[in-house]
Motif scaffolding. Structure first.
Motif, PDB file in Angstrom:
ATOM      1  N   ASN A 528       0.436  -0.904  -0.063  1.00  0.00           N
ATOM      2  CA  ASN A 528      -0.099  -0.605  -0.086  1.00  0.00           C
ATOM      3  C   ASN A 528       0.800   0.916  -0.001  1.00  0.00           C
ATOM      4  O   ASN A 528       1.798   0.958  -0.009  1.00  0.00           O
ATOM      5  CB  ASN A 528      -1.141   0.129   1.369  1.00  0.00           C
ATOM      6  N   ASN A 529       0.049   2.401  -0.197  1.00  0.00           N
ATOM      7  CA  ASN A 529       1.058   3.692  -0.358  1.00  0.00           C
ATOM      8  C   ASN A 529       0.456   5.083   0.253  1.00  0.00           C
ATOM      9  O   ASN A 529      -0.407   5.221  -0.687  1.00  0.00           O
ATOM     10  CB  ASN A 529       1.988   3.736  -1.226  1.00  0.00           C
ATOM     11  N   GLY A 530       0.093   5.390   1.332  1.00  0.00           N
ATOM     12  CA  GLY A 530      -1.164   6.055   1.808  1.00  0.00           C
ATOM     13  C   GLY A 530      -0.671   7.683   1.208  1.00  0.00           C
ATOM     14  O   GLY A 530      -1.264   8.734   1.216  1.00  0.00           O
ATOM     15  N   ASN A 531       0.844   7.587   0.557  1.00  0.00           N
ATOM     16  CA  ASN A 531       0.776   8.980  -0.744  1.00  0.00           C
ATOM     17  C   ASN A 531       1.178   8.757  -1.914  1.00  0.00           C
ATOM     18  O   ASN A 531       1.732   9.597  -2.632  1.00  0.00           O
ATOM     19  CB  ASN A 531       2.215   9.014   0.244  1.00  0.00           C
ATOM     20  N   ARG A 532       0.882   7.838  -2.678  1.00  0.00           N
ATOM     21  CA  ARG A 532       0.077   8.025  -3.716  1.00  0.00           C
ATOM     22  C   ARG A 532      -0.617   8.687  -4.363  1.00  0.00           C
ATOM     23  O   ARG A 532      -1.742   8.926  -3.608  1.00  0.00           O
ATOM     24  CB  ARG A 532       0.242   6.579  -4.269  1.00  0.00           C
ATOM     25  N   GLY A 533      -0.426   9.270  -5.149  1.00  0.00           N
ATOM     26  CA  GLY A 533      -1.279  10.896  -5.711  1.00  0.00           C
ATOM     27  C   GLY A 533      -1.028  11.895  -5.223  1.00  0.00           C
ATOM     28  O   GLY A 533      -1.700  12.918  -5.838  1.00  0.00           O
ATOM     29  N   ARG A 534      -0.307  11.500  -3.793  1.00  0.00           N
ATOM     30  CA  ARG A 534      -0.310  13.304  -3.960  1.00  0.00           C
ATOM     31  C   ARG A 534       1.671  13.139  -3.635  1.00  0.00           C
ATOM     32  O   ARG A 534       2.522  13.204  -4.621  1.00  0.00           O
ATOM     33  CB  ARG A 534      -0.372  13.331  -2.442  1.00  0.00           C
ATOM     34  N   ALA A 535       2.961  12.807  -2.840  1.00  0.00           N
ATOM     35  CA  ALA A 535       3.938  13.301  -2.844  1.00  0.00           C
ATOM     36  C   ALA A 535       4.518  12.253  -4.099  1.00  0.00           C
ATOM     37  O   ALA A 535       6.000  12.587  -4.350  1.00  0.00           O
ATOM     38  CB  ALA A 535       4.678  12.820  -1.855  1.00  0.00           C
ATOM     39  N   TYR A 536       3.825  10.890  -4.423  1.00  0.00           N
ATOM     40  CA  TYR A 536       3.953   9.733  -5.129  1.00  0.00           C
ATOM     41  C   TYR A 536       3.035  10.188  -6.046  1.00  0.00           C
ATOM     42  O   TYR A 536       1.704   9.681  -6.401  1.00  0.00           O
ATOM     43  CB  TYR A 536       4.188   8.529  -4.617  1.00  0.00           C
ATOM     44  N   ASN A 556      -8.617   8.706   5.196  1.00  0.00           N
ATOM     45  CA  ASN A 556      -7.068   7.863   4.228  1.00  0.00           C
ATOM     46  C   ASN A 556      -7.626   7.485   2.745  1.00  0.00           C
ATOM     47  O   ASN A 556      -8.881   7.331   2.145  1.00  0.00           O
ATOM     48  CB  ASN A 556      -7.695   6.105   4.558  1.00  0.00           C
ATOM     49  N   SER A 557      -6.125   8.138   2.200  1.00  0.00           N
ATOM     50  CA  SER A 557      -6.458   8.026   0.372  1.00  0.00           C
ATOM     51  C   SER A 557      -5.095   7.727   0.218  1.00  0.00           C
ATOM     52  O   SER A 557      -3.861   7.711   0.669  1.00  0.00           O
ATOM     53  CB  SER A 557      -6.994   9.181  -0.016  1.00  0.00           C
ATOM     54  N   GLY A 558      -4.680   7.304  -0.794  1.00  0.00           N
ATOM     55  CA  GLY A 558      -3.860   7.240  -1.750  1.00  0.00           C
ATOM     56  C   GLY A 558      -4.390   5.491  -2.094  1.00  0.00           C
ATOM     57  O   GLY A 558      -4.630   4.905  -2.733  1.00  0.00           O
TER      58      GLY A 558
END
Ligand code: FEO
Ligand code: CA
Ligand code: CA
Ligand code: CA
Length: 750
Positions: A528-536, A556-558
């Motif tokens: 998982n990656n809670g930062n996908r779509g933002r930092a990544y 929770n998003s990503g």
């Protein structure tokens, strides 16, 4: 490593744990007694699925159902390497066991007709001289050199030749079970006194207990060919604990390097200990591989520690120990006074600060001896394990060898589990010779010390490239602008910096790797990656970013549920520098929108946060979860799958922060005959580590950090020891003695 509460000092490498995950107590509060649950389950499919949970609670009686009327034929040991890797004739064409339903109970659930035995839990002695560990008694720290460690993880079974007592890949009735102990549940481990720190200093006995509760267990087991009952042989000379204090050899490019010289090993050939052992692997010659994952947080670095060599600070930063702020050791193993052992170095080595006049006078370099794949020959009980530095240093999750083909090189595929880290492979210079079976560390030297390292780049068109990480190539020289590399020793030790430079693809936390025995295709869980779509930003290989509700909380998003990517080497050659890829499965809730639940999962196979994963030799893929996102609705689980091949699906648009969606490639939809839930663990746990006997009649699974009163509430033996929860290995068999998940093949040939 549990997703629920990552160790906070991993923040530099694990930046994904900013989701609103529930705390452990919440899960404990969900505990429902078995009796009350049975009363509540009144009808329908739920009752059917849980009947197996209830009747499966049989780990102490010898009645394991109808004896097998067709005992296994004697093992053919004339070709011992054949069966370990590929046995496709034993593959069922569909899965027909009764799928286990999602649940949040504090019990382990297996399909109807299956039963489980809790085999090996934290504190269990591996030697008859030591008594069983009860909640009421504190076993000495030193005694944990002869007791099961904590937080069971990666695991492999090695069949043992009945007379030669060496590796026999087809042997199922006796063998060595080898498993990792990743980290600690401190409060439970020190029962009944609990963890102690006085004025910042840990008692030596507690630190010894913790050091010894890390590492690897080797235990000899036997399986009755008729009843399938599995037992541990406490008197075996092979029973062994390898701990965070065991002496090890350093092999490969880092051996003798200035970067690994310490006061303990001034010539840079030795170090002490393996720890943070997460996933694993095994070799065609019959040895075990353990992966060192979240190791940097074990080391203290004082605020006044400065490095005269500027690039050392760059290296420390990329591995979680940079900056000018003081960093403490997560368990403070650097603090005890060595009263019991008289061995001050045992504790000094957990502080990497410059203290002496040179690197030969302190432990400033000791962290450079951690973070490797370590080879252990379980059949060679008195030798030092070997750190295979040619495979690089990072947060090693897992390491899987390609299908061995005589005359071809071996490739070892590996994931670096931290947010935005990479997927690697090492290709041996030597080509596989089956005569090396049982070659031990000598074979390891041949295949794992010399070869070529690569890191993966995933292109948005479904192709990919392997980028070479060799000194002098691709700008990896002393003139490099990110980090001046001094040689291949510097590259393997600081492999993340080399991979950064060549432009590898940042993935959603690469966890385990599995190799399809049928075609050599490589599967990698991206948990998982809670930062996908933002930092990544999303890309085709990490395509999803979406909101998922947990306990009615929408924050929770990503990529909240993870996915499993797979790739096929060009011309099926492990030396290829290009490959084709697609996404085998997307984790998702069954009810999620179709651009999130892209694999069309349903209630009998939906899952979140894939982590452990292994192809058994038949080609059944076992998928395990370490989840903190779907745990409001279900405990962690293991599924079985019968995959197709790369490219058997379609182009798709995934939910993304891009308005138009993110284009990706998803594998063919598998219906319930091809992927279904095999088990769920007790609440609070992660399911991780899986291996099977070569006759497929006993499958071993690890339960890490369970909550509630498990296993005491599901095992008469453990109920006698107390109620404090314990990580454990369980063994699952069929009451009729048949092959695990092999029902369809039996019906077809009946
Ligand atoms: Fe130890 Fe990435 O799990
Ligand atoms: Ca994980
Ligand atoms: Ca949810
Ligand atoms: Ca893991």
């Amino acid at each position: 490593m549990k997703n629920e509460d990552m160790i906070p000092c991993q923040d530099l490498v694990e930046d994904s744990n900013n989701s609103n995950n529930s705390h452990f107590q919440t899960i404990l509060d969900q505990y429902t007694s078995r009796r009350s649950f049975i009363a509540k389950t009144t009808s329908g499919a739920m009752a059917l699925a849980f009947a197996a949970t209830v009747s499966g609670c049989s780990d102490d009686d010898n009645d394991s159902g109808t004896p097998d009327t067709n005992p296994t034929t004697p093992p053919d040991t004339t070709n011992p390497d054949q069966h370990a890797w590929s046995d496709l004739k034993a593959r069922p064409n569909k899965l027909t066991f009764e799928p286990v339903r999602k649940n949040t109970q504090n019990f382990f659930s297996v399909p109807e007709g299956y039963e489980l035995k809790v085999l090996y839990a934290v504190g269990d002695p591996i030697n008859p001289a030591y008594p069983e560990k009860t909640d009421a008694t504190l076993a000495s720290g030193a005694s944990y050199q002869f007791r099961a460690g904590d937080n069971h993880d990666g695991m492999s079974f090695f069949g043992m030749h009945p007379s030669n007592k060496n590796y026999a890949a087809k042997e199922s009735t006796q063998g060595l079970l080898v498993l990792n102990h990743e980290y600690l549940q401190q409060a439970q481990l020190h029962t009944p006194e609990g963890p102690i720190t006085i004025d910042g200093v840990r008692p030596e006995d507690q630190v010894l207990r913790e050091v010894n509760a890390h590492g690897v267990s080797v235990i000899e087991i036997s399986k009755d060919a008729n009843t399938q009952e599995v037992k541990i042989n406490l008197n075996s000379k092979f029973n062994r604990r390898i701990t965070a204090a065991t002496e090890m050899e350093i092999h490969g490019p880092a051996r003798g390097s200035d970067l690994v010289k310490t006061i303990f090993s001034p010539d840079g050939t030795l170090t002490r200990g393996t720890f943070a052992n997460c996933g694993n692997g095994y070799t065609p010659w019959g040895t075990y591989l353990t992966a060192e994952e979240n190791w940097s947080g074990y080391f203290a670095r004082q605020a006044n520690d400065t490095r005269a060599i500027a690039k050392e600070e760059i290296a420390l930063s990329r591995y979680g120990r940079g900056g000018s702020e003081a960093r403490s050791s997560q368990y403070r193993w650097n603090t005890p006074v060595a009263e019991l052992t008289g061995d001050k170095g045992l504790y000094d080595r957990w502080d990497i600060s410059v203290k002496g006049t040179s690197a030969l006078a302190d432990y400033r370099n000791v962290m450079n001896t951690c973070g490797f794949i370590v080879e252990i020959d379980p059949f060679s009980a008195n030798t030092r394990p070997v750190k295979r530095t040619a495979l690089g240093r990072f947060a090693h999750e897992d390491c899987r060898c390609s299908n061995p083909i005589p005359g071809q090189p071996l490739a070892f595929y590996m994931g670096d589990d931290a947010t935005g880290e990479y997927i690697y492979k090492f290709v041996s210079d030597a080509v596989w010779d089956p005569k090396d079976v049982n070659g031990g560390y000598t074979a390891g030297d041949k295949y794992m010390d010399k070869g070529t390292l690569y890191v993966a780049k995933f292109n948005d068109d479904g192709t990919g490239e392997w980028l070479e990480l060799s000194y002098g190539k691709n700008g990896l020289t002393a003139a490099n602008e990110i980090y001046p590399f001094a040689g291949q020793d510097d590259i393997v030790i600081n492999l993340r910096l080399a991979a950064d430079h060549v432009g590898a693809t940042k993935m959603d936390r690469p966890e385990w790797v599995a190799i399809n025995p049928e075609n050599g295709e490589v599967y990698v869980t991206l948990t998982n990656n809670g930062n996908r779509g933002r930092a990544y930003p999303t890309d085709a290989a990490n395509p999803r970013s979406y909101i998922d509700f947990k306990d009615s909380n929408a924050s929770n998003s990503g990529n909240m549920n993870g996915h499993i990517i797979r790739f096929s080497e060009n011309e099926n050659n492990v030396k290829a520098t290009t490959f084709a890829w697609d996404i085998f499965l997307f984790g998702a809730e069954a009810r999620a929108a179709s651009n999130i639940n892209l694999s069309g999962l349903d209630d009998l196979n939906d899952f979140s946060s894939p982590d452990g994963m292994w192809f058994d030799p038949r080609g059944i893929l076992w998928i395990q979860t370490d989840d903190g996102q779907y745990t409001d609705e279900t405990n962690c689980m293991m599924l079985a799958a019968l995959p197709g091949t790369v490219g058997d699906g379609r182009k798709a648009l995934a939910a993304s922060t891009k308005a138009e969606g993110q284009e990706t490639f998803v594998g063919a939809k598998l219906n319930n005959d091809r992927v279904r839930r095999f088990l769920t663990g007790p609440s609070g746990c992660e399911i991780t580590g899986v291996t099977i006997t070569p006759d497929y009649k006993a499958i071993f699974v690890n339960v890490q950090h369970p909550g509630g009163a498990w296993p005491a509430n599901q095992s008469e033996r453990y109920s006698r020891l107390g109620k404090v929860p314990r990580s454990a290995t369980v063994v699952i068999t069929r009451k009729d003695g048949g092959a695990i998940a092999g029902e369809a093949l039996e019906q077809a040939t009946a």
